[in-house]
Scaffold this active site. Structure first.
Site, PDB file in Angstrom:
ATOM      1  N   MET A  28       0.826  -1.192   0.000  1.00 34.44           N
ATOM      2  CA  MET A  28       0.000   0.000   0.000  1.00 34.44           C
ATOM      3  C   MET A  28       0.866   1.250   0.000  1.00 34.44           C
ATOM      4  SD  MET A  28      -3.543  -0.670   1.934  1.00 34.44           S
ATOM      5  CE  MET A  28      -2.956  -0.530   3.615  1.00 34.44           C
ATOM      6  N   ALA A  30       4.077   3.892   0.874  1.00 36.82           N
ATOM      7  CA  ALA A  30       4.780   4.361   2.091  1.00 36.82           C
ATOM      8  C   ALA A  30       5.853   3.341   2.463  1.00 36.82           C
ATOM      9  CB  ALA A  30       3.799   4.584   3.230  1.00 36.82           C
ATOM     10  N   LEU A  31       6.667   3.008   1.455  1.00 35.89           N
ATOM     11  CA  LEU A  31       7.600   1.892   1.575  1.00 35.89           C
ATOM     12  C   LEU A  31       8.692   2.159   2.588  1.00 35.89           C
ATOM     13  CD1 LEU A  31       7.976   0.645  -2.107  1.00 35.89           C
ATOM     14  CD2 LEU A  31       6.183   0.156  -0.436  1.00 35.89           C
ATOM     15  N   HIS A  32       9.108   1.099   3.249  1.00 33.91           N
ATOM     16  CA  HIS A  32      10.179   1.131   4.244  1.00 33.91           C
ATOM     17  C   HIS A  32      11.045  -0.107   4.049  1.00 33.91           C
ATOM     18  CE1 HIS A  32       7.658  -1.802   6.293  1.00 33.91           C
ATOM     19  NE2 HIS A  32       6.685  -0.913   6.371  1.00 33.91           N
ATOM     20  N   HIS A  35       9.444  -3.488   3.323  1.00 38.34           N
ATOM     21  CA  HIS A  35       9.080  -3.713   1.924  1.00 38.34           C
ATOM     22  C   HIS A  35      10.324  -4.019   1.094  1.00 38.34           C
ATOM     23  CE1 HIS A  35       5.889  -0.856   3.389  1.00 38.34           C
ATOM     24  NE2 HIS A  35       5.139  -1.803   2.886  1.00 38.34           N
ATOM     25  N   GLU A 147       5.734 -11.688   7.056  1.00 37.56           N
ATOM     26  CA  GLU A 147       5.248 -12.363   8.267  1.00 37.56           C
ATOM     27  C   GLU A 147       4.768 -11.350   9.298  1.00 37.56           C
ATOM     28  OE1 GLU A 147       8.077 -15.174   9.751  1.00 37.56           O
ATOM     29  OE2 GLU A 147       7.899 -16.496   8.014  1.00 37.56           O
ATOM     30  N   ASP A 149       2.485  -9.392   8.913  1.00 38.57           N
ATOM     31  CA  ASP A 149       1.039  -9.591   8.823  1.00 38.57           C
ATOM     32  C   ASP A 149       0.765 -11.082   8.669  1.00 38.57           C
ATOM     33  OD1 ASP A 149       1.692  -6.811   7.229  1.00 38.57           O
ATOM     34  OD2 ASP A 149      -0.110  -6.655   8.472  1.00 38.57           O
ATOM     35  N   LEU A 183       8.830  -2.927  11.679  1.00 35.02           N
ATOM     36  CA  LEU A 183       8.630  -1.819  10.744  1.00 35.02           C
ATOM     37  C   LEU A 183       7.207  -1.891  10.196  1.00 35.02           C
ATOM     38  CD1 LEU A 183      11.917  -1.665   8.639  1.00 35.02           C
ATOM     39  CD2 LEU A 183      11.374  -0.560  10.800  1.00 35.02           C
TER      40      LEU A 183
END
Ligand SMILES: Nc1ncnc2c1ncn2[C@@H]1O[C@H](COP(=O)(O)OP(=O)(O)OP(=O)(O)O)[C@@H](O)[C@H]1O
Ligand SMILES: CC(C)(CO)[C@@H](O)C(=O)[O-]
Ligand code: BAL
Length: 281
Positions: A28, A30-32, A35, A147, A149, A183
């Site tokens: 979705m 807003a990568l960190h 991701h 993992e 989620d 994160l």
């Protein structure tokens, strides 16, 4: 070079030009670095990588943070390019749902009806519906999910198996801050005080791991984790659950999963860990 497609027709044309194996990483935005770990794992296991960036309205309930959710597409594309993605598909809702909310949806049966599914009614229906669509549009050989989620990963695996979808679902371990916080795009909502308080989630999970290894049994695991959460007044517990690896009833001994969801200030956070229940001492 990383191509960016906003329309399904452009995605189809770009996808057709990707020979060999393809891996998809659905996000979705807003990568960190969590991701980025998925993108690296995708890169390592396929000839080409497609990333999707789509804030999916179907999975946000009334009063949730759909409007507030961070949207940082330019930065997201830069991270995808850095990690070697061939293609970023970033549709808007009108492109993905041209007739508005789809009349057809993919609903999650067990274990999608408990934990996150109970706390966020309709969440997994929204997730599975968009994941099914994005799988059809990107046609990957592998689909990578975090993992972090874990319940989402589990219900997606179940959907792929139940619907005979021709894709391999790959789980990627949770990436954490040095102090243990998983994160998550929503971490940016946390002010300094709540950011400190948010350590209690991973701290509770760590206490549960230790209790399980010490032969404290399932009740010992939950008591140890709960004590850490109770010591953090800023954390409002939503659930703390010990299950088997498939999110079924916790075993008396052996592999298990410990999951937590809590609201810290105004931010709802989730986390989970695998643990081993030693025979009760
Ligand atoms: N810390 C992490 N470690 C591993 N995978 C992660 C991590 N954070 C997110 N992911 C995975 O990245 C994919 C995209 O998730 P998403 O875009 O919702 O990001 P998010 O950080 O989970 O956002 P949110 O804060 O809204 O939950 C999912 O498969 C998710 O599990
Ligand atoms: C899988 C997903 C991309 C579907 O919107 C979302 O739930 C997420 O980012 O975890
Ligand atoms: N990574 C989970 C996305 C959500 O909470 O909607």
């Amino acid at each position: 070079m990383t191509r960016l497609a906003h329309r399904r027709a452009d995605l189809a044309a770009a996808r057709a030009a990707l020979p060999g194996t393809v891996a998809v990483v659905m996000t979705m935005g807003a990568l960190h670095e969590g991701h980025a770990a998925l993108l690296r794992a995708a890169r390592a296991g396929a000839d080409h990588v497609v990333a999707t960036v789509f804030v999916n309205p179907l999975q946000f309930g009334p009063g949730e943070d759909f409007d507030r959710y961070p949207r940082t597409l330019d930065a997201d594309v830069a991270i995808c390019a850095r990690e070697g993605a061939d293609l970023v598909f970033a549709p808007n809702a009108a492109e993905l749902y041209p007739a508005g909310r789809p009349a057809t949806a993919v609903t999650a049966g067990p274990p999608g009806d408990v934990l996150e599914g109970a706390s966020r009614p309709g969440f997994f229906t929204g997730v599975l519906t968009v994941v099914c669509k994005l799988l059809q549009l990107t046609r990957p050989h592998r689909a990578l999910f975090g993992e972090k989620d874990y319940q989402q990963l589990t219900v997606i695996r179940r959907m792929v198996a139940d619907l005979d979808l021709p894709v391999k679902v790959v789980g990627v371990p949770t990436v954490r801050e040095p102090d243990g916080l998983a994160l998550s795009s929503r971490n940016r909502y946390l002010g300094a005080e709540d950011r400190r308080a948010a350590r209690c989630l991973s701290g509770a999970l760590r206490a549960g791991i230790d209790a399980g290894a010490a032969g404290g049994g399932g009740d010992g695991v939950l008591a140890a984790a709960r004590a850490v959460l109770d010591a953090t007044p800023a954390a409002a517990l939503d659930y703390l659950a010990l299950t088997d690896p498939d999110l079924g009833p916790a075993p008396p001994a052996g592999p298990a999963r410990l999951l937590v969801a809590a609201r810290v200030g105004g931010t709802r956070l989730i986390d989970n860990v695998p643990l081993d229940l030693a025979p009760r001492r």
